[in-house]
Design an enzyme around this catalytic site. Structure first.
Site, short mmCIF file in Angstrom:
data_model
loop_
_atom_site.label_atom_id
_atom_site.label_comp_id
_atom_site.label_asym_id
_atom_site.label_seq_id
_atom_site.Cartn_x
_atom_site.Cartn_y
_atom_site.Cartn_z
N TYR A 1 31.48 41.27 32.39
CA TYR A 1 32.09 42.00 33.49
C TYR A 1 31.81 43.48 33.27
O TYR A 1 32.44 44.13 32.43
CB TYR A 1 33.59 41.72 33.50
CG TYR A 1 34.37 42.25 34.68
CD1 TYR A 1 33.76 42.79 35.80
CD2 TYR A 1 35.77 42.18 34.67
CE1 TYR A 1 34.50 43.26 36.86
CE2 TYR A 1 36.52 42.64 35.74
CZ TYR A 1 35.88 43.17 36.83
OH TYR A 1 36.63 43.64 37.89
N LYS B 1 29.22 39.78 36.28
CA LYS B 1 29.88 40.30 37.47
C LYS B 1 29.60 41.79 37.49
O LYS B 1 30.06 42.54 36.61
CB LYS B 1 31.39 40.04 37.46
CG LYS B 1 32.07 40.61 38.71
CD LYS B 1 33.59 40.49 38.68
CE LYS B 1 34.18 41.16 39.91
NZ LYS B 1 35.67 41.18 39.88
#
Length: 302
Positions: A144, A172
């Site tokens: 992330y 992400k």
């Protein structure tokens, strides 16, 4: 002219993932029944993956026990109709490892792991952190990259090295570095998910895997439609759908309030489970909520 071959898209958790809010009761307690109902609603309207306890899910203000209970409740609600990715990122490698193991026990399909914040570790330490988490369970890991929240970047060269490590399968991307995203897409087999709603179509068009969307909490079918249209070869419609969502995306994610605040305000007007935000966040002002509802109605009735 020979048609172009569409880019190969690894999609280990699906294509249209929602960064789901964490519903609370009016008194601020975890609302597991509401979480199940919201999850079912999102899946029925096009989400094939749910990301829990991320930024939009208020992970900094939920307890370890609440995070595990949330995964279990959502798994019960959606069964095998959607993947569940559990946010487990913290500033502490040992704590993150423990959360990862609990998420696995609770029924998660993958782990969302942000760079460890506050300590500002150098890149070799960040890399070691992610390797440790990947080794802790049998669940695949999503890196992330959200430096605006963590205060530190997962540098592209670090991502390239981690792409070779077993168990690290996706990113992400909230870096706002589109060049780096394309560089990594070209050189790895990582699944790349747009974490910023304004980038959903752009990243998908260059080989991304889909989205992890905050705005999907309120218009899941519309955002899935962007990807559906692109996959069907109707790029003009995909662009039109993305552009039509721009005003709502901006109001929910770029108006000075956290996406959690705007999402919960709008969900409440739609009679969907949400509840209050937890301090230090404050609820959206009434005029903001009215404006959000107006934008939502304009998009969904057009």
């Amino acid at each position: 002219m020979t048609p172009l071959t569409p880019p190969t898209r690894p999609q280990p958790f699906g294509r249209t993932l929602c960064a789901m809010i964490t519903p609370f009761t009016p008194t601020g307690a975890l609302d597991l029944e509401g979480a199940g109902r919201l999850a079912d609603h999102l899946v029925a309207r096009g989400c094939d993956g749910l990301v829990l306890s991320g930024t939009t899910g208020e992970s900094p203000t939920t307890t370890d026990a609440e995070k595990s209970a949330l995964v279990a409740a959502v798994r019960e609600a959606v069964g095998n109709r959607a993947s569940i990715v559990a946010g487990v990122g913290t500033a502490d490698t040992a704590h993150t490892t423990a959360l990862a193991r609990e998420a696995e026990k609770a029924g998660a399909d993958g782990l969302l792991v942000a760079a460890p914040y506050y300590s500002r570790p150098p890149q070799d330490a960040i890399e070691a952190h992610f390797r440790t988490i990947a080794d802790a369970t049998d669940l695949p890991v999503v890196l992330y990259d959200i430096p605006a929240r963590t205060g530190i970047r997962i540098e592209p060269d670090t991502v390239l090295r981690l792409a070779e490590y077993p168990g690290i399968v996706a990113v992400k991307d909230c870096s706002y570095d589109f060049l780096a995203a394309q560089k990594i897409l070209a050189r790895t087999d990582l699944a790349y998910y747009a974490g910023c709603d304004e980038h959903i179509l752009a990243l998908y068009a260059v080989g991304g895997s889909g989205c992890v969307s905050t705005v999907a909490n309120v218009v899941p079918d519309h955002l899935r439609g962007v990807l559906d249209a692109f996959d069907a070869g109707d790029t003009a419609r995909a662009a039109d759908l993305q552009q039509r969502a721009t005003a709502l995306i901006e109001a929910m994610t770029a108006n000075g309030l956290p996406g959690t605040v705007t999402t919960k305000a709008l969900l409440t007007t739609l009679n969907l489970p949400a509840g209050p935000v937890r301090p230090p966040l404050l609820p959206a002002p009434p005029e903001t909520t009215v404006a959000l509802r107006s934008l939502h109605e304009a998009l969904t009735t057009a």
